[in-house]
Enzyme design. Structure first.
Site, short mmCIF file in Angstrom:
data_model
loop_
_atom_site.label_atom_id
_atom_site.label_comp_id
_atom_site.label_asym_id
_atom_site.label_seq_id
_atom_site.Cartn_x
_atom_site.Cartn_y
_atom_site.Cartn_z
CG ASP A 140 39.71 39.03 35.81
OD1 ASP A 140 39.87 39.84 36.74
OD2 ASP A 140 40.62 38.75 35.01
CD GLU A 153 45.05 41.84 37.72
OE1 GLU A 153 46.24 42.19 37.58
OE2 GLU A 153 44.72 40.68 38.06
CD GLU A 154 44.30 37.08 37.71
OE1 GLU A 154 45.41 36.92 37.19
OE2 GLU A 154 44.13 37.13 38.95
NE ARG A 185 59.10 49.25 48.71
CZ ARG A 185 59.96 49.89 47.91
NH1 ARG A 185 59.59 50.21 46.68
NH2 ARG A 185 61.16 50.19 48.32
CG HIS A 204 47.27 33.07 40.68
ND1 HIS A 204 47.65 33.35 39.38
CD2 HIS A 204 46.69 34.21 41.13
CE1 HIS A 204 47.33 34.60 39.08
NE2 HIS A 204 46.76 35.14 40.14
#
Length: 409
Positions: A78, A136-137, A176, A362
């Protein structure tokens, strides 16, 4: 196995896919055209395609000649409700919508993974799944939960994902073990008072005054009631209240977010907020409602898959560009939901443009160095090959142990 001489062709195809997606962005749960492009591309490669009736998510399946482990790669689909500011040939054609978070590049890389594995499927032992996830947003719910519900992880051994990262030079890798990105929760507080004339405040209950005290108190929760060695932050995004300059405000609505890197501290915060609101509203004669929504969990990388990412990245990009103990960030990603179900790892892929000011995720000016796309596809391909081998050996070892136990019995 993929012939390295084809890298130039693959690089051009990756850029073409990415620009196609970038020019035609679609927001969460509306990724119809995007889905159609992906399905067509996968079928052209001869990849088995699974679609779903209630959303535009896709699962591409590449089955090897022989059964074995199932290795999953995930990408998001998206775009964001942002008006693009870039003056480029592939600029968004959908006004007010933009791929400002790199999902266009993620999808291109995922299709590249499909192309690489589909070219050598006859030599594979096991299965490669490529999950194209919608929304996902759409925090705090997001699309990962929907894909998990569809069963895409039911037979999976491990999952991997990546995010284009403008804070790293092109081709560099950030990763990580343990927490990489934060849990993201959302809250809405409604302060309810009583309206009155501004010249007679004693006849009302001023919701703005209460809200001011509440906001200060929320800050005190974070600074005085949370272990300072924990990572947690609270931000107020919007405040709406009042009807007129000379009227005591009857209602104020406060929206905000909480970000944490540990589940224990995450669970403490709502009860502390409720205790604060109980006291402050009661002391001034007001009332409140608190809507606290738990969103994406902490993105916690598993140790062994993280090592597989590092090893693969070294083979493809070299040792000098691997940052294997990056600081976590308090941005969130619902890839974390997958990692609460099965082992896996997520990493950042540097995409900054050389010599240019880089714009953050963004931003309406966000863009990428497209050379990162080939690096990402190659690393993921290397990860997949290594994972199929490693998890196949694990299954063989487990089978031998079972046989030994039966024989001993």
């Amino acid at each position: 196995m993929w012939d390295q001489r084809n890298n130039s062709d693959l690089a051009q195809q990756l850029v073409s896919w990415r620009r196609n997606f970038h020019s035609n962005p679609e927001v969460s749960w509306e990724e119809k055209r995007t889905s159609e492009v992906i399905v067509d591309a996968l079928r052209d490669m001869g990849v088995e395609v699974q679609t779903f009736p209630n959303h535009f998510g896709i699962c591409g399946i590449i089955r090897g000649k022989n059964p074995g482990p199932v290795v999953v790669f995930r990408t998001d689909m998206d775009a964001l409700p942002i008006t693009e500011a870039n003056d480029v040939s592939y600029r968004s054609r959908n006004e007010g919508v933009m791929h400002a978070c790199g999902h266009d590049g993620h999808m291109a890389i995922a299709l590249g993974i499909a192309k690489l594995f589909s070219s050598c499927r006859k030599k594979l032992v096991g299965t490669i799944k490529i999950v194209f996830q919608p929304a996902e947003e759409a925090a705090p719910s997001g699309g990962a939960a929907a894909m998990i519900k569809e069963g895409v992880l039911d037979d999976a051994d491990v999952i991997f994902g990546l995010h284009l990262w403008p804070d790293l030079p092109c081709g560099h890798i950030g990763v990580r073990p343990g927490p990489l990105m934060a849990a993201s929760d959302r809250f809405t507080i409604k302060i309810l008072g009583q309206g009155a004339h501004a010249g007679q405040p004693q006849n009302g209950v001023d919701s703005i005054t209460i809200a001011s005290d509440v906001i200060q108190g929320l800050g005190h929760i974070m600074s005085r009631q949370i272990d300072p060695l924990e990572t947690a932050t609270m931000s107020i995004g919007t405040i709406q209240g009042g009807e007129r300059y000379n009227v005591i405000a009857r209602k104020v609505v406060i929206d905000g977010t909480v970000r944490t890197l540990g589940e224990n501290v995450r669970k403490e915060i709502p009860s502390k907020m409720k205790r604060l609101l109980d006291g402050m509203c009661a002391s001034q004669g007001g009332e409140y409602t608190l809507d606290y929504q738990y969103g994406y969990p902490v993105l916690n990388n598993w140790a062994e898959p993280t090592e597989m990412v590092i090893d693969a990245a070294k083979k493809i990009a070299g040792t000098g560009v691997i940052h294997d103990n990056v600081k976590p960030v308090l941005a969130s990603e619902d890839f974390g939901r997958y990692l609460t179900n099965i082992p896996g790892a997520y990493f950042w892929l540097g995409c900054a443009k050389d010599g240019e000011v880089h714009h953050s995720l963004h931003s309406p000016n966000f863009d990428i160095n497209e050379d990162a796309l080939l690096v990402g596809a190659q690393i993921m391909y290397q990860i997949g090959r290594a994972a199929l081998t490693k998890y196949n050996k694990k299954e063989e070892l487990e089978e031998r142990e079972v046989v030994t136990q039966i024989a001993a019995y």
